[in-house]
Scaffold this active site. Sequence first.
Site, PDB file in Angstrom:
ATOM      1  N   HIS A 221       0.826  -1.205   0.000  1.00  0.00           N
ATOM      2  CA  HIS A 221       0.000   0.000   0.000  1.00  0.00           C
ATOM      3  C   HIS A 221       0.859   1.254   0.000  1.00  0.00           C
ATOM      4  O   HIS A 221       0.532   2.257  -0.629  1.00  0.00           O
ATOM      5  CB  HIS A 221      -0.909  -0.001   1.234  1.00  0.00           C
ATOM      6  CG  HIS A 221      -2.253  -0.606   0.967  1.00  0.00           C
ATOM      7  ND1 HIS A 221      -3.147  -0.889   1.956  1.00  0.00           N
ATOM      8  CD2 HIS A 221      -2.850  -0.979  -0.186  1.00  0.00           C
ATOM      9  CE1 HIS A 221      -4.244  -1.406   1.429  1.00  0.00           C
ATOM     10  NE2 HIS A 221      -4.075  -1.478   0.141  1.00  0.00           N
ATOM     11  N   ARG A 328      -9.657  -5.437  -9.232  1.00  0.00           N
ATOM     12  CA  ARG A 328      -9.429  -6.622  -8.404  1.00  0.00           C
ATOM     13  C   ARG A 328     -10.496  -6.680  -7.318  1.00  0.00           C
ATOM     14  O   ARG A 328     -10.543  -5.811  -6.443  1.00  0.00           O
ATOM     15  CB  ARG A 328      -8.034  -6.559  -7.780  1.00  0.00           C
ATOM     16  CG  ARG A 328      -6.898  -6.562  -8.795  1.00  0.00           C
ATOM     17  CD  ARG A 328      -5.550  -6.452  -8.095  1.00  0.00           C
ATOM     18  NE  ARG A 328      -4.446  -6.603  -9.015  1.00  0.00           N
ATOM     19  CZ  ARG A 328      -3.822  -5.587  -9.624  1.00  0.00           C
ATOM     20  NH1 ARG A 328      -4.209  -4.350  -9.397  1.00  0.00           N
ATOM     21  NH2 ARG A 328      -2.810  -5.816 -10.442  1.00  0.00           N
ATOM     22  N   ARG A 365     -12.610  -8.442 -12.267  1.00  0.00           N
ATOM     23  CA  ARG A 365     -12.094  -9.800 -12.169  1.00  0.00           C
ATOM     24  C   ARG A 365     -12.751 -10.505 -10.994  1.00  0.00           C
ATOM     25  O   ARG A 365     -12.802  -9.952  -9.886  1.00  0.00           O
ATOM     26  CB  ARG A 365     -10.574  -9.797 -11.997  1.00  0.00           C
ATOM     27  CG  ARG A 365      -9.971 -11.205 -11.999  1.00  0.00           C
ATOM     28  CD  ARG A 365      -8.458 -11.178 -11.916  1.00  0.00           C
ATOM     29  NE  ARG A 365      -7.982 -10.714 -10.629  1.00  0.00           N
ATOM     30  CZ  ARG A 365      -6.696 -10.513 -10.330  1.00  0.00           C
ATOM     31  NH1 ARG A 365      -5.772 -10.727 -11.254  1.00  0.00           N
ATOM     32  NH2 ARG A 365      -6.336 -10.078  -9.148  1.00  0.00           N
ATOM     33  N   GLU A 463      -2.984 -16.731 -17.949  1.00  0.00           N
ATOM     34  CA  GLU A 463      -1.847 -16.592 -17.039  1.00  0.00           C
ATOM     35  C   GLU A 463      -1.187 -17.926 -16.736  1.00  0.00           C
ATOM     36  O   GLU A 463      -0.259 -17.997 -15.942  1.00  0.00           O
ATOM     37  CB  GLU A 463      -2.296 -15.914 -15.735  1.00  0.00           C
ATOM     38  CG  GLU A 463      -3.552 -16.508 -15.128  1.00  0.00           C
ATOM     39  CD  GLU A 463      -4.132 -15.645 -14.018  1.00  0.00           C
ATOM     40  OE1 GLU A 463      -3.400 -14.831 -13.432  1.00  0.00           O
ATOM     41  OE2 GLU A 463      -5.340 -15.788 -13.735  1.00  0.00           O
ATOM     42  N   ASN A 486       2.281 -11.183 -15.136  1.00  0.00           N
ATOM     43  CA  ASN A 486       3.013 -11.474 -13.897  1.00  0.00           C
ATOM     44  C   ASN A 486       2.983 -12.966 -13.596  1.00  0.00           C
ATOM     45  O   ASN A 486       4.023 -13.603 -13.367  1.00  0.00           O
ATOM     46  CB  ASN A 486       2.406 -10.699 -12.724  1.00  0.00           C
ATOM     47  CG  ASN A 486       2.420  -9.204 -12.959  1.00  0.00           C
ATOM     48  OD1 ASN A 486       3.051  -8.713 -13.885  1.00  0.00           O
ATOM     49  ND2 ASN A 486       1.723  -8.466 -12.123  1.00  0.00           N
ATOM     50  N   ASP A 487       1.789 -13.549 -13.594  1.00  0.00           N
ATOM     51  CA  ASP A 487       1.682 -14.981 -13.321  1.00  0.00           C
ATOM     52  C   ASP A 487       2.148 -15.822 -14.502  1.00  0.00           C
ATOM     53  O   ASP A 487       2.678 -16.921 -14.316  1.00  0.00           O
ATOM     54  CB  ASP A 487       0.241 -15.350 -12.950  1.00  0.00           C
ATOM     55  CG  ASP A 487      -0.030 -15.211 -11.462  1.00  0.00           C
ATOM     56  OD1 ASP A 487       0.945 -15.259 -10.687  1.00  0.00           O
ATOM     57  OD2 ASP A 487      -1.190 -15.046 -11.069  1.00  0.00           O
ATOM     58  N   ARG A 497       7.784 -15.324  -7.822  1.00  0.00           N
ATOM     59  CA  ARG A 497       8.226 -13.929  -7.958  1.00  0.00           C
ATOM     60  C   ARG A 497       8.340 -13.220  -6.619  1.00  0.00           C
ATOM     61  O   ARG A 497       8.879 -12.118  -6.556  1.00  0.00           O
ATOM     62  CB  ARG A 497       7.279 -13.170  -8.882  1.00  0.00           C
ATOM     63  CG  ARG A 497       5.809 -13.248  -8.547  1.00  0.00           C
ATOM     64  CD  ARG A 497       4.981 -12.758  -9.733  1.00  0.00           C
ATOM     65  NE  ARG A 497       3.575 -13.060  -9.615  1.00  0.00           N
ATOM     66  CZ  ARG A 497       2.653 -12.198  -9.229  1.00  0.00           C
ATOM     67  NH1 ARG A 497       3.004 -10.975  -8.893  1.00  0.00           N
ATOM     68  NH2 ARG A 497       1.385 -12.530  -9.166  1.00  0.00           N
ATOM     69  N   CYS A 534      -2.782  -7.036 -19.069  1.00  0.00           N
ATOM     70  CA  CYS A 534      -3.062  -6.285 -17.844  1.00  0.00           C
ATOM     71  C   CYS A 534      -1.978  -6.472 -16.786  1.00  0.00           C
ATOM     72  O   CYS A 534      -2.116  -5.980 -15.672  1.00  0.00           O
ATOM     73  CB  CYS A 534      -4.419  -6.682 -17.264  1.00  0.00           C
ATOM     74  SG  CYS A 534      -4.526  -8.408 -16.730  1.00  0.00           S
TER      75      CYS A 534
END
Length: 598
Positions: A221, A328, A365, A463, A486-487, A497, A534
């Site tokens: 955050h 998200r 999502r 992903e 990312n995934d 990661r 994304c």
Amino acid sequence: MNTPTDTHTSFTLAGQPAARGIAIGRAVLAPSSRMDVAHDFITPAQVPAELARLAAAREAVAARLQRLRADMPRDTPAELSAMLDVHLMMLLDEVMAAETARWVRERHYNAEWAIATQLEVLSRQFDEMEDAYLRERKADVAQVAARLLRELRGVPASPLSAPAPLQALQDGAAAALPAPAGGSEASLVLIASDLSPADMLQFKKRVFAGFATDEGSSASHTAIVARSLDIPSVVGAGQASQRIRQDDVVIIDGDAGLIHVNPGPAMLEEYRGRRQQAERQRQRLAQIASTPAVTQDGQPIELLANIEQPADTAAALAASAVGVGLLRSEFLFMGREGRLPDEEEQYAAYSAAVQGMRGLPVTIRTVDVGADKPLDARHPSPHQNPAMSLRAIRWSLSEPAMFLVQLRAILRAAAHGPVQMLIPMLAHGSEIRQTLELIARARAQLQARGQAHGPCAVGAMIEIPAAALTAPLFLRHFDFLSIGTNDLVQYTLAIDRADPAVAHLYDPLHPAVLRLIAGTIAAGRAHGKPVCVCGEMAGDAAMTALLLGLGLRSFSMHPARILAVKQQILQSDASRLAAWAQAVIASDEPAELLAQRP
């Protein structure tokens, strides 16, 4: 008089870049928000009084945060107010309060010990999460606990309250700070163990050029708020708050994730030049905010925003995003000790996001949590790999009643504006069929109730390598695809990661990764259906030309990155990039060709 660069050792610390840019100034050390906790057993007769102390501390901290929330200036970024809301939600959560009180009632712990114990329980749950974003929410719980402990100790002020140089700055006496060798740096940079959203509000009111923290990651955050405030920052820098001294001259390199302490004149001069260049670039980028994202050969490009919460829509609109490519929904599910959000709560949140985008499309999502997420007190087997366990759509399909609640809420929100639904972590045809059947059932249930709902395109996240390799199957069933890079990188290269021991092997430019991305984009074009990226690659301006050359026409990223990517789009001829992009993905060393773009 000697300056710090004359007497203090020069050294460099490495962390993670949180927000780009260069900051140069004198170090202000924020006192640690952590406190030693007294571990005292109380007698049964003392339990009511100790529970009253807990309740009073909770009410006092909540009142303080609510005042901060109410007093925020109008130009405060939406991310900051939303994160204060998260802290208030955690603080006022009845389940969390009851669990903390249970340690007092059943174990006879004093209030401080009870808070520390409950924090440890929650921290273990967060540590077991595979999702980096959710794992970083552990810091929010710790910050709420720290505020409660300060209240119990009778020192409720923010950790940023009045370190000497900071107070001097407020009093207009910043000029009293001695200038470093090689030039005048009246700016201050904040060095802290960690910073909470409430601390960041205080941070915004001061005149800091940048900050660095010992803890956190680029998904924390603190990093998210730093990007929204556009403040150069580095997080996860280890022992920065122990090694850096008050008034040391510090360079925060938010591009490289480096902290240079007491640099020599040559380095200072170099970074001053880079800072001036960055400011000129920022001014140039601001001029293209209202310019349509169109390549030089006339290809329109869709630039969307990734957001965490409904309040983030303001930042998306300010960055000229033409919609939300990823909302998200996990923010509604995390840290609730098994008490899942009901349909009305979800409907209200999704509707707020849709209405906040003022008619622009919003892609929601479905929840990406699972056995490794803190939905209840259960722990996965120590032999499980959370990244490969019951998560995302796998968990949703295993809990159809829960999933139907979310599906109905999303469909109802679609009555307020254009909504798309995005399904994460699909890999099998059976999962596709089950998901679409449940969506149809949710719509039928709303029709039977007579409740308003709207049309909703449905897309799949690509992903997992298996999904990328069978993209035509997905395109027969879904309206669009969205590549979660990312995934995809993580699963393709078998790299966690979040594990620093193998983080250096996380490579978005690995030939296998690029070929999976290229194949998915090509499949979408062949079927006449849109494909979006994304993941982090979408917001990396260094990757924009390659993705354009591969045929990508839809990018979704953090709002702060949109203008830099748009600039690359405006300077690119997509038709001329196609042959070069194919050569890059065919190469054994794509990184070498990336810099040789036409």
